[in-house]
Design an enzyme around this catalytic site. Sequence first.
Site, PDB file in Angstrom:
ATOM      1  N   LYS A  78       0.635  -1.207   0.101  1.00 32.58           N
ATOM      2  CA  LYS A  78      -0.061  -0.133  -0.090  1.00 32.58           C
ATOM      3  C   LYS A  78       1.001   1.381  -0.113  1.00 32.58           C
ATOM      4  CE  LYS A  78      -3.707   0.011  -0.544  1.00 32.58           C
ATOM      5  NZ  LYS A  78      -4.695  -0.515  -1.105  1.00 32.58           N
ATOM      6  N   SER A 131      -2.666 -12.824   3.278  1.00 31.06           N
ATOM      7  CA  SER A 131      -3.231 -12.626   1.850  1.00 31.06           C
ATOM      8  C   SER A 131      -2.103 -13.168   0.841  1.00 31.06           C
ATOM      9  CB  SER A 131      -3.712 -11.154   1.451  1.00 31.06           C
ATOM     10  OG  SER A 131      -2.438 -10.140   1.723  1.00 31.06           O
TER      11      SER A 131
HETATM   12  N1  PMP Z   1      -3.254  -7.833   1.212  1.00 33.88           N
HETATM   13  C1  PMP Z   1      -3.183  -6.995   2.245  1.00 33.88           C
HETATM   14  C2  PMP Z   1      -2.563  -7.575   3.489  1.00 33.88           C
HETATM   15  C3  PMP Z   1      -3.610  -5.704   2.003  1.00 33.88           C
HETATM   16  O1  PMP Z   1      -3.642  -4.774   3.087  1.00 33.88           O
HETATM   17  C4  PMP Z   1      -4.390  -5.215   0.895  1.00 33.88           C
HETATM   18  C5  PMP Z   1      -4.901  -3.965   0.866  1.00 33.88           C
HETATM   19  N2  PMP Z   1      -6.178  -3.695   1.302  1.00 33.88           N
HETATM   20  C6  PMP Z   1      -4.599  -6.179  -0.036  1.00 33.88           C
HETATM   21  C7  PMP Z   1      -4.002  -7.664   0.169  1.00 33.88           C
HETATM   22  C8  PMP Z   1      -5.174  -5.920  -1.287  1.00 33.88           C
HETATM   23  O2  PMP Z   1      -4.758  -4.922  -2.280  1.00 33.88           O
HETATM   24  P1  PMP Z   1      -5.388  -3.855  -2.894  1.00 33.88           P
HETATM   25  O3  PMP Z   1      -6.195  -2.916  -1.995  1.00 33.88           O
HETATM   26  O4  PMP Z   1      -4.454  -2.975  -3.863  1.00 33.88           O
HETATM   27  O5  PMP Z   1      -6.534  -4.481  -3.641  1.00 33.88           O
END
Ligand code: PMP
Length: 324
Positions: free
Chosen positions: A66, A284
């Site tokens: 991010k 994630s």
């Molecule tokens: N994984 C994590 C740990 C995140 O903090 C985020 C951000 N929300 C994402 C995945 C997904 O990324 P995005 O917001 O760009 O879809």
Amino acid sequence: MKLQYERRWREIVGPLERRPATGGGSLECLIGNTPLVELRSVTSGLPPGVRVFGKAEWTNPGGSVKDRAARAMIRQGERLGLLNRTKTLIDATSGNTGIAYAMLCAARGYRCTLAIPANAGPERKRMLAILGAELILTDPLEGGTDEAQRVVRDIVAARPDRYYYPDQYNNDANWRAHYDGTGPEIWRQTLRGITHFVAGLGTTGTFVGTARKLKELNGAITCVSFQPDSPLHGLEGLKHLSTARVPGIYDPSLADRHESIGTEEAYRMARRLAREEGLFVGVSAAAGVAVALRIASELEQGTVVTIFPDGGNRYLADRFWSAS
Ligand code: PMP
């Protein structure tokens, strides 16, 4: 032999060389150009022509993917005259975007207020406070980050002159950070060889921006998005889009395929990555590997790239690490 070695070196660590030498750059110069790491153990059993890589976004200075979007949205605010030292940056965030905003606002002398569900991890809240952000804790039972977004909108509506509200769910600068950065980096790092791109959906910025760029560079690249398999899940940062508010920047037409994944499968993969690959990544990221392996297992030949949005240390207090 030498050529092969140099090629591998460029692939894996080359991008780091483009970061500035000590003393020459600002904090922001450390954002992006993250390395690609090849998975060597969890991929055993795949045909030799199938390779799986993760993009190590935890190497960004704020510790997550991010940083890219936050930098882009802050620069946009400055360019449009919406953000200066008389304003407060305000947004709703479940954690990583907040850390990136707080870090960059501290570096630039801006005030930063973040609405965050009260059940977010204590380390995250502590880190935000250490970086000088003011926190508004919202009711997690009212709908997680959706509720945090509602609270922010009310605050901004009452005093619009006071705030810069980047609204990461609806801000084109979010996906553009990946269109300009993550996508071209992956293209270069795989020596134009990527065949499949896999990413989870949160604000959807990472998937939308990277997939859009990769499709432009080579329309034959298969782009796979994924989301948690239920509304009550432990995949921090990701959204179950059929029950959550769909981000304005989301473009479902970019996905050639959509997968869903359960929390337990992601936890299992997080443990395996730590023990078998030495990769201590977030939940994630582990989910991304599990989906990437599903795709890879169907191939005879291919280069599959997923994203490691953050590192395992963000989840140290979680109990799932100790399950067998
Ligand atoms: N994984 C994590 C740990 C995140 O903090 C985020 C951000 N929300 C994402 C995945 C997904 O990324 P995005 O917001 O760009 O879809």
